[in-house]
Design a protein around this motif. Structure first.
Motif, PDB file in Angstrom:
ATOM      1  N   THR A  43       0.885  -1.275  -0.150  1.00 44.36           N
ATOM      2  CA  THR A  43      -0.138  -0.190  -0.051  1.00 44.36           C
ATOM      3  C   THR A  43       0.856   1.326   0.065  1.00 44.36           C
ATOM      4  OG1 THR A  43      -1.746  -1.271   1.135  1.00 44.36           O
ATOM      5  CG2 THR A  43      -2.016   1.138   1.176  1.00 44.36           C
ATOM      6  N   ALA A  44       1.943   1.157   0.616  1.00 48.26           N
ATOM      7  CA  ALA A  44       2.955   2.393   0.894  1.00 48.26           C
ATOM      8  C   ALA A  44       3.279   2.559  -0.412  1.00 48.26           C
ATOM      9  CB  ALA A  44       3.860   2.127   2.013  1.00 48.26           C
ATOM     10  N   ALA A  45       3.953   1.590  -1.248  1.00 46.47           N
ATOM     11  CA  ALA A  45       4.472   1.540  -2.522  1.00 46.47           C
ATOM     12  C   ALA A  45       3.669   2.027  -3.344  1.00 46.47           C
ATOM     13  CB  ALA A  45       4.978   0.138  -2.893  1.00 46.47           C
ATOM     14  N   SER A  46       2.255   1.651  -3.469  1.00 47.22           N
ATOM     15  CA  SER A  46       1.292   2.256  -4.267  1.00 47.22           C
ATOM     16  C   SER A  46       0.909   3.889  -4.422  1.00 47.22           C
ATOM     17  CB  SER A  46      -0.178   1.555  -4.198  1.00 47.22           C
ATOM     18  OG  SER A  46      -1.084   1.806  -5.013  1.00 47.22           O
ATOM     19  N   GLU A  47       1.130   4.070  -2.753  1.00 48.08           N
ATOM     20  CA  GLU A  47       0.930   5.945  -2.730  1.00 48.08           C
ATOM     21  C   GLU A  47       2.010   6.284  -3.390  1.00 48.08           C
ATOM     22  OE1 GLU A  47      -1.872   6.659  -1.549  1.00 48.08           O
ATOM     23  OE2 GLU A  47      -2.826   5.005  -0.752  1.00 48.08           O
ATOM     24  N   LEU A  48       3.274   5.845  -3.019  1.00 47.47           N
ATOM     25  CA  LEU A  48       4.446   6.636  -3.366  1.00 47.47           C
ATOM     26  C   LEU A  48       4.751   6.665  -4.925  1.00 47.47           C
ATOM     27  CD1 LEU A  48       6.662   5.504  -0.450  1.00 47.47           C
ATOM     28  CD2 LEU A  48       5.634   7.663  -0.779  1.00 47.47           C
ATOM     29  N   ALA A  49       4.327   5.361  -5.426  1.00 50.08           N
ATOM     30  CA  ALA A  49       4.478   5.292  -6.946  1.00 50.08           C
ATOM     31  C   ALA A  49       3.601   6.339  -7.572  1.00 50.08           C
ATOM     32  CB  ALA A  49       4.328   3.852  -7.556  1.00 50.08           C
ATOM     33  N   ARG A  50       2.557   6.417  -7.244  1.00 51.34           N
ATOM     34  CA  ARG A  50       1.486   7.389  -7.855  1.00 51.34           C
ATOM     35  C   ARG A  50       1.818   8.656  -7.749  1.00 51.34           C
ATOM     36  NH1 ARG A  50      -2.459   5.725  -5.265  1.00 51.34           N
ATOM     37  NH2 ARG A  50      -3.543   4.325  -6.846  1.00 51.34           N
ATOM     38  N   ASN A  51       2.593   9.054  -6.587  1.00 54.33           N
ATOM     39  CA  ASN A  51       2.992  10.573  -6.523  1.00 54.33           C
ATOM     40  C   ASN A  51       3.907  10.609  -7.507  1.00 54.33           C
ATOM     41  OD1 ASN A  51       1.354  11.108  -4.276  1.00 54.33           O
ATOM     42  ND2 ASN A  51       2.812  11.038  -2.612  1.00 54.33           N
ATOM     43  N   THR A  52       4.977   9.742  -7.469  1.00 55.14           N
ATOM     44  CA  THR A  52       5.991   9.932  -8.442  1.00 55.14           C
ATOM     45  C   THR A  52       5.607  10.119  -9.943  1.00 55.14           C
ATOM     46  OG1 THR A  52       7.550   8.441  -7.136  1.00 55.14           O
ATOM     47  CG2 THR A  52       8.216   8.576  -9.523  1.00 55.14           C
ATOM     48  N   PHE A  53       4.528   9.362 -10.240  1.00 51.60           N
ATOM     49  CA  PHE A  53       3.849   9.536 -11.578  1.00 51.60           C
ATOM     50  C   PHE A  53       2.950  10.819 -11.745  1.00 51.60           C
ATOM     51  CE2 PHE A  53       0.039   8.571 -14.231  1.00 51.60           C
ATOM     52  CZ  PHE A  53       0.874   8.426 -15.380  1.00 51.60           C
ATOM     53  N   HIS A  54       2.251  10.960 -10.949  1.00 54.86           N
ATOM     54  CA  HIS A  54       1.332  12.479 -11.083  1.00 54.86           C
ATOM     55  C   HIS A  54       2.164  13.693 -10.680  1.00 54.86           C
ATOM     56  CE1 HIS A  54      -2.669  10.900 -11.965  1.00 54.86           C
ATOM     57  NE2 HIS A  54      -2.372   9.689 -11.137  1.00 54.86           N
ATOM     58  N   TYR A  55       2.968  13.651  -9.421  1.00 51.18           N
ATOM     59  CA  TYR A  55       3.387  14.786  -9.273  1.00 51.18           C
ATOM     60  C   TYR A  55       5.085  15.111  -9.710  1.00 51.18           C
ATOM     61  CZ  TYR A  55      -0.516  14.920  -6.008  1.00 51.18           C
ATOM     62  OH  TYR A  55      -1.851  14.961  -5.741  1.00 51.18           O
ATOM     63  N   PHE A  78      11.928   6.021  -4.168  1.00 54.90           N
ATOM     64  CA  PHE A  78      11.377   6.540  -5.651  1.00 54.90           C
ATOM     65  C   PHE A  78      11.959   7.929  -5.708  1.00 54.90           C
ATOM     66  CE2 PHE A  78       8.301   3.875  -3.380  1.00 54.90           C
ATOM     67  CZ  PHE A  78       7.650   3.212  -4.458  1.00 54.90           C
ATOM     68  N   GLU A  79      12.312   8.099  -6.965  1.00 52.49           N
ATOM     69  CA  GLU A  79      13.186   9.153  -7.456  1.00 52.49           C
ATOM     70  C   GLU A  79      12.390   9.837  -8.791  1.00 52.49           C
ATOM     71  OE1 GLU A  79      17.723   8.493  -6.144  1.00 52.49           O
ATOM     72  OE2 GLU A  79      16.749   7.103  -7.688  1.00 52.49           O
ATOM     73  N   ASP A  80      12.488  10.941  -8.672  1.00 52.48           N
ATOM     74  CA  ASP A  80      11.850  11.798  -9.975  1.00 52.48           C
ATOM     75  C   ASP A  80      12.628  13.159  -9.946  1.00 52.48           C
ATOM     76  OD1 ASP A  80      10.438  14.176  -8.858  1.00 52.48           O
ATOM     77  OD2 ASP A  80       9.160  12.686  -7.612  1.00 52.48           O
ATOM     78  N   ASP A  81      12.413  13.777 -11.252  1.00 56.06           N
ATOM     79  CA  ASP A  81      13.226  15.003 -11.448  1.00 56.06           C
ATOM     80  C   ASP A  81      12.188  16.120 -11.816  1.00 56.06           C
ATOM     81  OD1 ASP A  81      15.600  13.457 -11.890  1.00 56.06           O
ATOM     82  OD2 ASP A  81      14.991  12.786 -13.955  1.00 56.06           O
ATOM     83  N   GLY A  82      11.061  15.808 -10.994  1.00 57.34           N
ATOM     84  CA  GLY A  82       9.919  16.825 -11.284  1.00 57.34           C
ATOM     85  C   GLY A  82      10.106  18.073 -10.547  1.00 57.34           C
ATOM     86  N   PRO A  83       9.025  18.871 -10.284  1.00 53.73           N
ATOM     87  CA  PRO A  83       9.139  20.361  -9.430  1.00 53.73           C
ATOM     88  C   PRO A  83       9.430  20.247  -8.164  1.00 53.73           C
ATOM     89  CG  PRO A  83       6.804  19.463  -9.766  1.00 53.73           C
ATOM     90  CD  PRO A  83       7.670  18.561 -10.531  1.00 53.73           C
ATOM     91  N   GLY A  84       9.483  18.884  -7.477  1.00 52.51           N
ATOM     92  CA  GLY A  84      10.059  19.038  -6.064  1.00 52.51           C
ATOM     93  C   GLY A  84       8.808  19.528  -5.106  1.00 52.51           C
ATOM     94  N   ILE A  85       9.198  19.504  -4.081  1.00 52.70           N
ATOM     95  CA  ILE A  85       8.261  19.781  -2.953  1.00 52.70           C
ATOM     96  C   ILE A  85       8.673  21.102  -2.121  1.00 52.70           C
ATOM     97  CG2 ILE A  85       6.939  19.093  -0.817  1.00 52.70           C
ATOM     98  CD1 ILE A  85       7.430  16.111  -1.770  1.00 52.70           C
ATOM     99  N   ALA A  86       8.156  22.036  -2.163  1.00 47.85           N
ATOM    100  CA  ALA A  86       8.555  23.495  -1.498  1.00 47.85           C
ATOM    101  C   ALA A  86       8.359  23.341   0.122  1.00 47.85           C
ATOM    102  CB  ALA A  86       7.655  24.478  -2.113  1.00 47.85           C
ATOM    103  N   ASP A  87       7.466  22.718   0.623  1.00 46.26           N
ATOM    104  CA  ASP A  87       7.366  22.468   1.962  1.00 46.26           C
ATOM    105  C   ASP A  87       7.207  21.116   2.336  1.00 46.26           C
ATOM    106  OD1 ASP A  87       6.479  22.481   4.666  1.00 46.26           O
ATOM    107  OD2 ASP A  87       5.252  24.480   4.454  1.00 46.26           O
ATOM    108  N   ILE A  88       8.311  20.465   2.850  1.00 45.72           N
ATOM    109  CA  ILE A  88       7.919  18.949   2.917  1.00 45.72           C
ATOM    110  C   ILE A  88       7.022  18.760   4.339  1.00 45.72           C
ATOM    111  CG2 ILE A  88       9.327  16.884   3.909  1.00 45.72           C
ATOM    112  CD1 ILE A  88      11.427  17.704   1.937  1.00 45.72           C
ATOM    113  N   GLN A  89       7.067  19.430   5.290  1.00 45.46           N
ATOM    114  CA  GLN A  89       6.241  19.102   6.378  1.00 45.46           C
ATOM    115  C   GLN A  89       4.767  19.276   6.233  1.00 45.46           C
ATOM    116  OE1 GLN A  89       7.005  17.998   9.364  1.00 45.46           O
ATOM    117  NE2 GLN A  89       8.873  17.458   8.718  1.00 45.46           N
ATOM    118  N   GLN A  90       4.454  20.275   5.097  1.00 45.04           N
ATOM    119  CA  GLN A  90       3.180  20.523   4.879  1.00 45.04           C
ATOM    120  C   GLN A  90       2.458  19.346   4.107  1.00 45.04           C
ATOM    121  OE1 GLN A  90       2.446  23.666   2.079  1.00 45.04           O
ATOM    122  NE2 GLN A  90       0.406  24.352   3.173  1.00 45.04           N
TER     123      GLN A  90
END
Lengths: 134, 130
Positions: A43-55, A78-90
């Motif tokens: 389940t964790a892998a599914s959430e993180l893989a979807r984030n990598t794909f979508h975001y 999981f690694e991507d070259d996308g826009p990154g996350i501005a506020d990780i805590q948020q």
């Protein structure tokens, strides 16, 4: 801590999210994780893989079998070259989403594993590593 | 787009769906759309979704189930999700998704009982919320 095996997969479609779930399931079964732990890992892998794909606009997945003090673990990277996350805590807080999701992806995945690391630089990409130990 | 679909069976006033594959996100969305269309077309009063084959329900599938139930309610149909595996239930709650608006039952038989009791106006037995 040693990495004793690994398997990689590109994430570029929602079919790859399914494939990542299958790879993680197989690895968790091979390592002898309980049914509940297998389910949490997949389940964790599914959430993180979807984030990598979508975001992240797609990226790379790697499953690593770890050995430390005669304990085995499974690390999901999981690694991507996308826009990154501005506020990780948020981004880790429940209910926060920039897309159409529920905002449970990152925070939810973190609760399903033992160790959780996240590195992100705006404009450069994001790397998430989630580990569960047997 | 491929034509892959989850089959929807009609049993009286109930639509029965048995999800037997690991769904990618588009397939899950298509099932949600197909179900809402069929509720209207078949004048269904109940929707029974059997997830006993699903090894994983993540936030996307969970949301699809919750949305389907909400849309069905607006269309005057009741939804019952049956057969959730214990490990899936534990994981969903830890993930943060407790699905308070989804009615559940242990198996197809009990789910069907709930729906037909609703249709008869009798109170359903063993109505559960996760």
């Amino acid at each position: 801590m040693a990495v004793v095996g690994s398997e990689s997969h590109e994430i570029s479609s929602s079919d790859d999210v399914v494939r990542v779930r299958q790879i993680v399931r197989d690895a968790a079964v091979a390592l002898g994780f309980s049914i509940v732990d297998q389910t949490k890992l997949v389940t964790a892998a599914s959430e993180l893989a979807r984030n990598t794909f979508h975001y992240g606009g797609g990226g790379r997945f790697r499953a690593e079998v770890l050995n430390s003090d005669s304990r085995n673990g499974l690390r999901l990277v999981f690694e991507d070259d996308g826009p990154g996350i501005a506020d990780i805590q948020q981004a880790l807080s429940d209910g926060f989403t920039t897309g159409s999701g529920l905002g449970l992806g990152l925070g939810g995945a973190r609760r399903l594993v033992n160790d959780f690391e996240i590195d992100s630089r705006p404009g450069e990409g994001t790397r998430v590593a989630a580990t569960r130990w047997r | 787009m491929d034509g892959e679909r989850i089959p929807i069976l009609k049993m009286g006033e109930v639509l029965l769906v048995t999800i037997q594959v690991d769904m990618h996100d588009r397939l899950a969305m298509r099932l949600q759309d197909d179900l809402t269309e069929r509720i209207v077309k078949d004048r269904a009063r109940g929707v029974l979704i059997d997830i006993s084959s699903l090894e994983v329900v993540d936030s996307f599938i969970g949301r699809m189930l919750a949305n389907t139930a909400a849309m069905a309610r607006v269309l005057d149909a009741e939804t019952v999700v049956v057969g959730m595996r214990p490990a899936v239930a534990i994981t969903l709650v830890e993930l943060g998704l407790s699905l308070p608006d989804i009615r559940t039952a242990l198996n197809v038989e009990q789910g069907m009982d709930l729906l037909t009791a609703d249709a008869d106006g009798r109170p359903g037995y063993g109505s559960r919320r996760l």
